[in-house]
Enzyme design. Structure first.
Site, PDB file in Angstrom:
ATOM      1  N   HIS A 242     -20.470 -54.788 -17.096  1.00 18.75           N
ATOM      2  CA  HIS A 242     -21.209 -54.564 -18.343  1.00 18.75           C
ATOM      3  C   HIS A 242     -20.271 -54.422 -19.537  1.00 18.75           C
ATOM      4  O   HIS A 242     -20.698 -54.076 -20.630  1.00 18.75           O
ATOM      5  CB  HIS A 242     -22.110 -53.335 -18.190  1.00 18.75           C
TER       6      HIS A 242
ATOM      7  N   LYS B  35      12.217 -44.647 -23.997  1.00 15.85           N
ATOM      8  CA  LYS B  35      12.784 -43.297 -23.875  1.00 15.85           C
ATOM      9  C   LYS B  35      13.931 -43.120 -24.855  1.00 15.85           C
ATOM     10  O   LYS B  35      14.036 -42.093 -25.527  1.00 15.85           O
ATOM     11  CB  LYS B  35      13.301 -43.067 -22.449  1.00 15.85           C
TER      12      LYS B  35
ATOM     13  N   GLU C 203       5.537 -52.746 -12.553  1.00 13.06           N
ATOM     14  CA  GLU C 203       6.923 -52.312 -12.669  1.00 13.06           C
ATOM     15  C   GLU C 203       7.828 -53.105 -11.729  1.00 13.06           C
ATOM     16  O   GLU C 203       9.018 -53.244 -11.974  1.00 13.06           O
ATOM     17  CB  GLU C 203       7.003 -50.810 -12.331  1.00 13.06           C
TER      18      GLU C 203
HETATM   19  O1  PA5 Z   1       8.455 -45.675 -10.471  1.00 12.82           O
HETATM   20  C1  PA5 Z   1       9.227 -45.063 -11.151  1.00 12.82           C
HETATM   21  O2  PA5 Z   1      10.441 -45.024 -10.902  1.00 12.82           O
HETATM   22  C2  PA5 Z   1       8.761 -44.289 -12.368  1.00 12.82           C
HETATM   23  O3  PA5 Z   1       7.411 -44.437 -12.587  1.00 12.82           O
HETATM   24  C3  PA5 Z   1       9.058 -42.809 -12.156  1.00 12.82           C
HETATM   25  O4  PA5 Z   1       8.408 -42.381 -11.005  1.00 12.82           O
HETATM   26  C4  PA5 Z   1       8.614 -41.988 -13.355  1.00 12.82           C
HETATM   27  O5  PA5 Z   1       9.254 -42.440 -14.501  1.00 12.82           O
HETATM   28  C5  PA5 Z   1       8.906 -40.531 -13.131  1.00 12.82           C
HETATM   29  O6  PA5 Z   1      10.254 -40.335 -12.872  1.00 12.82           O
HETATM   30  P1  PA5 Z   1      10.788 -38.994 -12.264  1.00 12.82           P
HETATM   31  O7  PA5 Z   1      10.209 -38.843 -10.908  1.00 12.82           O
HETATM   32  O8  PA5 Z   1      12.280 -39.138 -12.230  1.00 12.82           O
HETATM   33  O9  PA5 Z   1      10.355 -37.887 -13.188  1.00 12.82           O
END
Ligand code: PA5
Length: 444
Positions: A306, A420, A285
């Site tokens: 394996h 989303k 990310e």
């Molecule tokens: O790293 C990030 O920003 C995402 O993985 C969020 O943590 C994830 O989408 C969850 O978001 P939230 O904490 O707003 O529910």
């Protein structure tokens, strides 16, 4: 140092002169991070978190954990992505991947809201039957669909089984300090709340209440975890050619520019499997944007030798391997002598299994490097609290430096929004009407 960069098996792929040549870029990335003037600089709360955290809240986390340990059989931790992976990874690394089968005086901890599977949620509900349940719902935004759906179901379940008043004292919300649906709900209902700091992104939040509350509920020492992270901050915050954290970031970028677009994180301890998942989110990310980035992948060896071993040894030469070498396993086991020796294993008699595992690792490193796969080795003293805190900070800081060297903003995640929007449109969420028809036409 609890975590060390060992470049011995990288030497035939990357010369010292290449490290020297890229070093000015390490310095530039360090200057951006320390000067707090690089892209994403409003999300640098994690940098000083190991020393600069809310001590009052930290004490409340320990109190809440003590209560949960005393009155709970099953703790359901509801969250996804950065609001889930760190806690689970840390618990499994420190307490074992079989924690839920072995926990005695602490609750079982199940992670929920990290998928939209009715089958999974129903299994969780059936495990909860007849048990004393508490919920820790974690969402910074408070609006993420997966945990929000799971929380609605589980809150209702809890209120039905213990009554609304008792449920109140069994729900713990970790969310934004002031904003969002979850914060509003918590204030209205009177649940105890913990904060995801504004300047800490989800994937960097394991050392906030997001990770610390579930970790403490597993009976693990969060003081030691923070001490380890603080020691790593101390060790790696100065820019020198000997900074092992920065060497790792530099090596990744050198290899990437040589066409090694995939990093394979390998560890020989199954307890590290969820840490691999945490690392994948952290690096994927942070770096995968602007059509750039190393693709983070992972294996647990010798298990995956394996299944993936053939590809690593002999497939497309697109990868390098980063081996997390845990020096000391949680426990030792010796292989006994068998007088009949029908399985022919007496050559291992009286041998420590961790030595066998180490020989598997050494043999694999030699085979894979012979096969043209550069190997970085990160030596880690143990998966105890101090060393894991140290490793977490090592990876976070290396990720920031590596991302800046790559020329991306390591702290945003614009790409996560695309699915989303489509999902909301297809589900008919108000405000997405125009996209709904367009997307449905594409699916026909
Ligand atoms: O790293 C990030 O920003 C995402 O993985 C969020 O943590 C994830 O989408 C969850 O978001 P939230 O904490 O707003 O529910």
């Amino acid at each position: 140092m609890s975590v060390r960069f060992n470049g011995k098996h990288l030497a035939k792929f990357v010369k010292d002169s290449e490290f020297a040549a890229i070093y000015p870029q390490v310095e530039a990335a360090h200057a951006l991070l320390e000067g707090r003037n690089g892209p994403g600089n409003d999300f640098l709360g994690w940098v000083d978190l190991p020393v600069n955290y809310d001590k009052e809240e930290f004490a409340r986390i320990k109190q809440a954990a003590a209560k949960i340990i005393s009155d709970t059989d099953v703790l359901l931790v509801i969250g996804i992505g950065g609001s889930y992976l760190g806690a689970r990874a840390a618990i499994e690394a420190m307490a074992g991947s079989l924690y839920n089968c072995t926990c005695k005086n602490t609750p079982q901890i199940l992670f929920v809201g990290n998928s939209i599977s009715s089958a999974y949620l129903n299994q969780v509900l059936s495990i909860c039957e007849g048990k004393r349940v508490s919920l820790n719902v974690i969402s910074k935004s408070g609006t993420t669909t997966e945990p929000a759906v799971a929380f609605r179901v589980l809150k209702e379940y809890l209120e039905k089984t213990v009554g609304k008043e008792e449920a109140k004292s069994r729900i713990y919300a970790t969310t934004d300090r002031a904003r969002g649906t979850l914060k509003e709900q918590a204030d209205k209902e009177g649940w105890q709340t913990f904060v995801v700091p504004d300047d800490v992104g989800g994937r960097f939040s394991v050392l906030t209440a997001v990770g610390l509350l579930p970790i403490a509920c597993a009976g693990l020492d969060i003081d030691k975890l923070m001490e380890g992270a603080a020691a790593a901050r101390e060790a790696f915050s100065t820019c020198t050619p000997d900074n092992d954290c920065y060497k790792y970031a530099a090596a990744r970028n050198i290899l990437y520019r040589k066409g090694k677009k995939v990093e394979l994180m390998a560890c020989y301890e199954p307890d590290f499997a969820m840490m691999n998942e945490w690392y994948k989110q952290l690096y994927g990310e942070s770096e995968g944007k602007d059509q750039k980035g190393l693709m983070p992948t992972s294996v647990i060896f010798s298990t995956d030798l394996h299944s993936m071993g053939q590809f690593v040894q002999d497939g497309a030469r697109i990868m390098f391997e980063t081996v997390v070498d845990i020096k000391k396993p949680h426990t030792e086991l010796f292989i006994e002598k068998d007088p009949a020796n029908l399985d022919g294993l007496n050559f291992l008699a009286d041998q420590n299994m961790s030595v066998v595992n180490r020989k598997a690792m050494e043999g694999t490193i030699l085979a894979h490097t012979d096969g043209g796969v550069p190997n970085i080795v990160l030596e880690v003293d143990s998966l105890g609290e101090f060393d894991l805190g140290y490793l977490i900070y090592f990876f976070e800081r290396a990720c920031a430096i590596s991302g800046y060297m790559l020329g991306v903003n390591p702290f945003d995640q614009p790409g996560v929004e695309s699915y989303k929007k489509n999902m909301f449109a297809l589900l008919g969420k108000p405000g997405y009407e125009a996209q709904k028809a367009e997307l449905e036409a594409k699916l026909r």
